[in-house]
Design an enzyme around this catalytic site. Structure first.
Site, PDB file in Angstrom:
ATOM      1  N   GLU A   1       0.803  -1.226   0.000  1.00  0.00           N
ATOM      2  CA  GLU A   1       0.000   0.000   0.000  1.00  0.00           C
ATOM      3  C   GLU A   1       0.835   1.274   0.000  1.00  0.00           C
ATOM      4  OE1 GLU A   1      -0.049  -1.558   4.295  1.00  0.00           O
ATOM      5  OE2 GLU A   1      -0.087  -2.345   2.266  1.00  0.00           O
TER       6      GLU A   1
ATOM      7  N   ASP B   1      16.986  17.215 -31.811  1.00  0.00           N
ATOM      8  CA  ASP B   1      17.078  18.135 -32.929  1.00  0.00           C
ATOM      9  C   ASP B   1      18.490  18.719 -32.930  1.00  0.00           C
ATOM     10  OD1 ASP B   1      16.338  19.720 -35.056  1.00  0.00           O
ATOM     11  OD2 ASP B   1      15.481  21.287 -33.796  1.00  0.00           O
TER      12      ASP B   1
ATOM     13  N   ASP C   1       8.904  19.913 -33.936  1.00  0.00           N
ATOM     14  CA  ASP C   1       9.338  18.876 -33.006  1.00  0.00           C
ATOM     15  C   ASP C   1       8.211  18.391 -32.098  1.00  0.00           C
ATOM     16  OD1 ASP C   1      12.048  19.066 -33.846  1.00  0.00           O
ATOM     17  OD2 ASP C   1      12.293  20.850 -32.602  1.00  0.00           O
TER      18      ASP C   1
ATOM     19  N   ASN D   1       6.037 -14.154   4.174  1.00  0.00           N
ATOM     20  CA  ASN D   1       5.079 -14.143   5.282  1.00  0.00           C
ATOM     21  C   ASN D   1       3.865 -15.005   4.976  1.00  0.00           C
ATOM     22  OD1 ASN D   1       6.663 -12.517   6.832  1.00  0.00           O
ATOM     23  ND2 ASN D   1       5.566 -10.617   6.356  1.00  0.00           N
TER      24      ASN D   1
ATOM     25  N   ASN E   1       2.366  -4.436   9.675  1.00  0.00           N
ATOM     26  CA  ASN E   1       2.408  -3.855   8.331  1.00  0.00           C
ATOM     27  C   ASN E   1       2.572  -2.332   8.410  1.00  0.00           C
ATOM     28  OD1 ASN E   1       2.292  -4.692   5.564  1.00  0.00           O
ATOM     29  ND2 ASN E   1       0.369  -3.569   5.376  1.00  0.00           N
TER      30      ASN E   1
ATOM     31  N   ASP F   1       5.684  -0.210   7.061  1.00  0.00           N
ATOM     32  CA  ASP F   1       5.472   0.859   6.078  1.00  0.00           C
ATOM     33  C   ASP F   1       6.108   2.167   6.528  1.00  0.00           C
ATOM     34  OD1 ASP F   1       4.130  -0.735   4.310  1.00  0.00           O
ATOM     35  OD2 ASP F   1       2.122  -0.191   5.011  1.00  0.00           O
TER      36      ASP F   1
END
Length: 921
Positions: A354, A396, A668, A732, A757, A761
């Site tokens: 996440e 270019d 371009d 896990n 978790n 994180d």
């Protein structure tokens, strides 16, 4: 955006205004107009321009409901109400709500929102808050960073406004003859006046006045002209200014860009003056048609977007397989399906990286800040990673590789030997001419030492001038040296000068121009041309001081003196930048509208080895299949149209390359949008800047190398998170499947999984600021979903080995083998799981030995230590009961370091095996 950067942005846009009012792009050789452009606009527009070019002036004005003295204010307002403002619908800013939606919309955010909704419906508020926070932070961070950059650029661009000089007719002038007839008195009415009008308020039928430096504000037909030269480089890629007249000389011309009396929006007046009537404004102009074509086309997905989507779906598919397995195994073995469902949902959350959207966005945003300090504006955050993945840079030539400044490279006699006399003659010619002083003349006049030696003010007097025109392609001045004799000095194109020469100066001797000498002269000039130099011949003759007026007929029986040769030199940063890019695995290809001789010279100057030259005419005859092979074996493409450039970029992408394109003209723009990363400069035309992803505020190309390295750092840090998360999550889940099959209780509660978790994180927030090994910056890096999947399966089970070891330790050593003792079991695995998952950051961030050969950045080290401390504190501290954990016995902390060291040792050994077999991206 900081104040310093704001000032630099403003200065950049002011420079844009200044250069737009002067020379845009002038190069060496006169180049053919690029007829391919006309095919990119509606045929009806082409026909309208051709018809206007050949129409009689009175008929055209009548058709436009206009007058030689222009429109009245009331007429102009009426037309404006009907046709709208003179504005081209470039890529308009997105409304904030749509921008916010696009910042939110990606597979992970959508999946996480679904999981948050399910968590809310099942009264799992902890999971709802954790997941929702991740989604909101990642979305707002991307929205804020992109909105800030776009708003600053738009605000600064709005500060720059231009006006046009318009002739406005007083409507009372039409009534003057009626008053005179009835009242017999002469009424003086000023029929017209000149006013400055904002360009956006121009309408068809307006009569405008143009002079040197003015931008052409709309498509116009010339009514009167005096020595009018217009630079069309931004429109056609054409090097030199073209002369415009009040009449169309070639009645058979069908290409709008070849019309003598039509002026195009987006070009500018180099010299001379004119009046012109506006034919079309806004989207109805030639410029507008090209711009609309560019912006109407959706951008193709970039390599970055495609890569993120592939990786996202790989992990999502993995989650959709593993979560149901956990659900059914726990449901059948434990019998509590509701608890099994909640646990499976927690596994799904744990499997979902996440933090990926937030890590990706914050890493890209950090890269954008770093580049902004180097005066590079990042319009789209994705472009940062594309910089790093880029393995082909198409660029270019004019104004990109070169300085956009003509340089006098050689002044030689007829046989190619250095000659000061030739320079002196050329200097007098340029000094005394009053017509078009182009950049060639400016380059000659920069030799101030010649001025000091000649002292033209004291020693010479100008007698007359025979102006330049594009039929003769030469011009002459006549000067009197100390009133002793007149010297007619002519300079111009080689063939046109040779046509009026009868003699050649060889040292002090003058020889007749024989066929043998003519062949030798052509050999010398051809050699100069092959060096990419524009060669201008210089000839002269002495005439008696018997007259003061001269004409074209006097340009005869001249003596060829020698040549001056000019070069548009490359930027000082070009050669080292190309070398640096090559060292970092980026191939440079030159795509230009200029001819192959000039391009070859520039390539030699910047150290770019030619691997074959391909011309636009060759490309026209090639199928996509043949051209796809040719673009791999050639690195110089000349005489290209915009369509050719876009096609080359598209085929390079189809061949699997990540392609960057750098350019500054409207020709371009299509290629800029097609490329994975479009790069332009702040002095480019607006449509090129809008099509670009990156805008350079300084013309140094070394910033390209810095951008590439920053992009690779960004990608490497994003890849760290994905590899760590994917492998640890796989391990896990594998561990959970084993535990669920053999243990009579849940190995970890849903709350434990979510807290673990969340802590993991948080430890990853510092990844965008991490160091990257130099070895990982040497080659282009791109998304390889297959490699990530292999990495996940290779390293994931390593953690499972030590998870199962922890199960055995808790089961046999600490007797946590009954439902009554499950809290002790879960506490023991909670600490091992969190610590191994946090340490994996340092193991997988580098193929080297962590902490010894390669050390993480301080913020990441600090975050790792803090999270590990919190992980131990939760079961051991006063909050343990709240989290349904319990304190562990002292013996546990004897085994814990052994487990962690063994885990790190095995992982390092497996890294060596993996690196030797598959490499390390």
């Amino acid at each position: 955006m900081n104040f310093t950067l704001l000032k630099e942005l403003f200065a950049g846009f002011l420079r844009t205004r200044h250069l737009a009012r002067h020379f845009r792009r002038l190069a060496l050789l006169d180049t053919l107009a690029q007829t391919g452009v006309s095919r990119e606009v509606p045929p009806a527009l082409t026909q309208t321009l051709v018809s206007a070019a050949t129409a009689e002036t009175d008929a055209l004005l009548q058709q436009l409901d206009s007058h030689a003295d222009g429109l009245s204010e009331a007429q102009a307002e009426a037309v404006r109400a009907r046709v709208g403002l003179n504005e081209v619908d470039h890529e308009k800013p997105l409304p904030w709500w749509l921008h916010l939606w696009l910042s939110y919309r990606n597979p992970f955010n959508l999946l996480l929102t679904l999981l948050a909704a399910i968590s809310y419906l099942t009264d799992d508020m902890e999971a709802t808050v954790v997941i929702g926070t991740m989604v909101v932070l990642s979305t707002l961070l991307r929205f804020w960073q992109e909105a800030k950059a776009n708003k600053a650029a738009d605000a600064l661009k709005a500060m720059v406004g231009n006006t046009a000089t318009v002739i406005r007719r007083d409507p009372s002038a039409d009534a003057a003859p009626i008053f005179e007839r009835y009242y017999g008195a002469h009424i003086h009415v000023k029929a017209a006046r000149r006013v400055e009008v904002p360009i956006k308020e121009l309408v068809p039928g307006d009569v405008i006045v143009l002079s040197a430096g003015d931008m052409i504000p709309a498509d116009c037909r010339v009514l009167t002209a005096k020595d009018l030269f217009v630079a069309q480089a931004a429109m056609t890629g054409e090097s030199m200014p073209v002369e415009k007249f009040a009449t169309q000389r070639d009645a058979k011309a069908i290409n709008p860009l070849e019309l003598d009396d039509i002026l195009f929006m987006g070009t500018n007046v180099v010299s001379g003056s004119a009046t012109a009537v506006v034919l079309a404004t806004g989207n109805h102009t030639y410029f507008g048609a090209l711009a609309s074509r560019v912006t109407a086309t959706d951008r193709a997905p970039t390599a970055f977007q495609s890569g993120v989507n592939k990786v996202s779906w790989l992990l999502i598919r993995f989650m959709f397989v593993m979560a149901p397995l956990v659900l059914f195994i726990n449901g059948f073995t434990k019998g509590d399906w509701m608890e099994a469902l909640l646990f499976a949902l927690s596994i799904a959350v744990g499997l979902t990286p996440e933090m990926l959207p937030m890590i990706v966005t914050s890493t890209l945003a950090k890269g954008a800040v770093v580049l902004s300090r180097r005066k590079v504006i990042v319009k789209r955050l994705d472009a940062i990673q594309n910089f790093g993945a880029m393995d082909v840079l198409c660029t270019d030539k004019t104004g990109t590789l070169t300085q956009d400044k003509i340089f006098l490279a050689r002044h030689v006699d007829v046989w190619g030997e250095e000659s000061d006399e030739v320079l002196a003659m050329a200097y007098l010619n340029s000094y005394y001419q009053t017509g078009l002083k182009n950049l060639l003349d400016v380059a000659v006049l920069e030799h101030v030492e010649v001025h000091q030696e000649l002292n033209p003010v004291r020693n010479f007097r100008k007698v007359d001038e025979i102006p330049f025109d594009f039929n003769r392609r030469r011009m002459s001045v006549v000067v009197s040296e100390r009133e002793d004799h007149h010297e007619l000095i002519t300079k111009g194109a080689i063939e046109e000068i040779l046509a009026v020469c009868t003699h050649v100066r060889h040292g002090d001797a003058i020889e007749p121009l024989t066929p043998e000498l003519l062949n030798r002269i052509r050999e010398v000039t051809a050699e100069l041309n092959e060096e990419g130099l524009r060669v201008v011949a210089v000839a002269a003759k002495e005439v008696p001081p018997s007259k003061e007026t001269y004409g074209v007929a006097d340009e005869s029986e001249l003596t060829l003196i020698g040549y001056v040769a000019f070069l548009d030199p490359p930027k000082e940063s070009t050669a080292p930048a190309i070398k640096a890019l090559a060292e970092h695995g980026v191939t440079v290809k030159v795509l230009t509208g200029d001819n192959e001789l000039v391009t070859a010279k520039i390539c030699r100057e910047v150290g770019l080895d030619q691997q074959g030259v391909l011309l636009g005419s060759d490309i026209e005859r090639m199928s996509d299949k043949v051209l796809a092979e040719a673009v791999e074996s050639h690195n110089v493409f000349a005489k290209l149209t915009p369509a050719h450039k876009e096609r080359i970029v598209r085929l390079l992408k189809a061949n699997g390359h990540v392609v960057g394109f750098m350019g500054d003209g409207i020709n371009d723009a299509p290629a800029l949008r097609t490329a994975d990363i479009g790069i332009s400069v702040d002095t480019a035309v607006d449509i090129a800047k809008e099509a670009a992803d990156i805008i350079l505020l300084e013309k140094s190309l070394m910033v390209l190398e810095e951008g590439v390295l920053e992009g690779r750092r960004t990608f490497a840090n994003m890849l760290k998170y994905i590899k760590m998360t994917a492998s640890s999550n796989f391990g896990n889940v594998f561990s959970v499947l084993v535990a669920s099959a053999f243990i009579p209780f849940l190995p970890m509660l849903p709350m434990h999984l979510l807290v673990q978790n969340l802590l993991y994180d948080i430890s990853q927030i510092a990844i965008p600021f991490d160091n990257v090994d130099e070895e990982l910056l040497k080659q282009p890096q791109r998304w390889q979903p297959g490699d990530i999947g292999r990495f996940m399966v290779f390293f994931g089970p390593i953690s499972s080995v030590f998870d199962i070891t922890t199960y055995a330790m808790m089961w046999f050593v600490f007797s946590a083998n009954t439902p009554e003792e499950q809290t002790l079991f879960q506490s023991g695995w909670f600490i091992v799981g969190l610590l191994t998952q946090t340490l994996i950051v340092h193991m997988i961030r580098t193929p080297k030995i962590p902490f010894i050969q390669s050390r993480a950045a301080t913020p990441l080290l600090v975050m790792t230590a803090v999270i590990m401390a919190i992980g131990i504190f939760l079961p051991m501290g006063p909050l343990a009961h709240y989290f349904k954990l319990q304190a562990l016995p002292p013996l546990y902390f004897v085994f814990l370091p052994l487990i962690l060291l063994a885990y790190m040792g095995l992982t390092q050994a497996m890294k060596g095996i993996y690196f030797r077999r598959y490499g390390w991206q």
